[in-house]
Enzyme design. Structure first.
Site, short mmCIF file in Angstrom:
data_model
loop_
_atom_site.label_atom_id
_atom_site.label_comp_id
_atom_site.label_asym_id
_atom_site.label_seq_id
_atom_site.Cartn_x
_atom_site.Cartn_y
_atom_site.Cartn_z
N ASP A 192 0.83 -1.21 0.00
CA ASP A 192 0.00 0.00 0.00
C ASP A 192 0.87 1.26 0.00
O ASP A 192 0.37 2.37 -0.12
CB ASP A 192 -1.02 -0.01 1.15
CG ASP A 192 -0.37 -0.02 2.51
OD1 ASP A 192 0.87 -0.18 2.61
OD2 ASP A 192 -1.10 0.12 3.52
N LYS B 208 -1.28 -9.42 2.58
CA LYS B 208 -0.52 -9.01 3.77
C LYS B 208 -1.37 -8.07 4.58
O LYS B 208 -2.11 -7.25 4.02
CB LYS B 208 0.79 -8.32 3.36
CG LYS B 208 1.58 -7.80 4.57
CD LYS B 208 3.00 -7.41 4.20
CE LYS B 208 3.15 -6.05 3.60
NZ LYS B 208 2.69 -4.92 4.45
N GLU C 115 9.47 -4.50 9.97
CA GLU C 115 9.84 -3.20 9.39
C GLU C 115 10.44 -2.28 10.44
O GLU C 115 9.90 -2.15 11.55
CB GLU C 115 8.60 -2.53 8.75
CG GLU C 115 8.97 -1.15 8.17
CD GLU C 115 7.95 -0.53 7.24
OE1 GLU C 115 6.93 -1.17 6.94
OE2 GLU C 115 8.19 0.62 6.82
#
Ligand code: KIV
Length: 302
Positions: free
Chosen positions: A57, A126, A195
């Site tokens: 995204d 995801k 992340e």
């Protein structure tokens, strides 16, 4: 059909597309290579080198100029997802569930994730979140939807976190993040993105859980790595600290466009080789010579 590439031209060999369990099976065997991809042409190139492609995204920020990923609509993910599944033949294609499409309940998540899979032919979705998403992950996996989890910095929660901040840089944060990793693995996620996370924590989680960790700003010890393609190509204006630019595509585009603009203004493009001559059998119609339309010089008011 979904395990194979779409039929190409007649005689073209069909390529076996990787599936979520193929990615899980790489843990401890070989590093997993992945990139984001938003278009058919970049997907076709990356397909030759990557195990999976993520239609992230982040495309909202990278391609559509949004400040965050929060406003990205499901339809945009589906549109870019279709382009990537058409472009890539071998890599697993994973599509991000955007903010607001899965958090409300497992059944809402299923409805939206099933739509993404049916309309794009991708092989997995995801979603962001650790413990809080484990019930949803289990619900989707039990109903045939492979899920990649995403913990550490979760950009869709930017308004709660208070910025794009690296996670786990204080020892006190470790237990909660490790618990997130354990729970998404137990819930059935086939892999998990880590992340912007303190390096030793990412390495420790990689050791501790049975599914592959995919690092972005995490650790070389992760089972795989991912970067936003435009960032690593040198196309993004500003990139996070963890990005290494492997190319200078932004500068190459600038050179090409300025060269084109110069030649258009100098009337050296198009040259003869870029234009069509009349057929030898046809004479040009007799007409008044073409005259160039030029603006009249302004006459002084006086
Ligand atoms: O949206 C995205 O590109 C991502 C990657 C940063 C993992 O989620």
């Amino acid at each position: 059909m979904s395990a194979q590439s779409p039929a190409g031209s007649p005689g073209e060999p069909r390529v076996k597309r990787l599936m979520a369990p193929d990615i899980t099976a790489k843990k401890g065997v070989e590093p997993i290579v992945s990139l984001t991809s938003y278009h058919a042409h970049t997907a076709a190139i990356a397909d030759r080198y990557c195990d999976f492609l993520l239609v992230g995204d982040s495309l909202g920020m990278v391609m559509h100029g949004y400040e965050t990923t929060v406003p990205v609509p499901l339809e945009l993910m589906i549109m870019h997802g279709r382009a990537v599944t058409r472009g890539a033949k071998r890599a697993l294609v994973v599509i991000d569930m955007p903010f607001g499409t899965y958090e409300e309940s497992p059944s809402v998540a299923f409805r939206n994730a099933a739509r993404v899979m049916k309309e794009t032919d991708c092989g997995a979705v995801k979603l962001e979140g650790g413990r809080r998403m484990s019930e949803t992950i289990r619900y989707l996996v039990d109903r045939g939807i492979p899920v990649m989890a995403h913990i550490g910095l979760t950009p869709q929660s930017i308004n709660v976190i208070g910025g794009f901040k690296a996670q786990g840089r204080e020892a006190a944060q470790w237990a909660a993040i490790e618990e997130d990793a354990r729970q998404v693995a137990e819930a059935g996620a086939f892999s998990v993105v880590l992340e912007a996370m303190a390096e030793p924590l990412a390495a420790r989680i990689t050791e501790a859980i049975p599914i592959p960790t995919i690092g972005i700003g995490a650790s070389a010890a992760c089972d795989g790595q991912i970067l936003v393609m435009e960032d690593m190509l040198g196309l993004s204006q500003r990139v996070p600290k963890f990005v290494k630019e492997f190319g200078a595509i932004g500068a190459a585009i600038e050179r090409a466009i300025s060269g084109y603009a110069d030649e258009v203004r100098a009337r050296t493009f198009p040259a003869t080789e870029h234009t069509y001559a009349m057929k030898a059998t046809s004479a040009a119609p007799v007409a008044a010579p073409a005259t160039r339309v030029t603006k009249k010089p302004k006459t002084p008011n006086t």
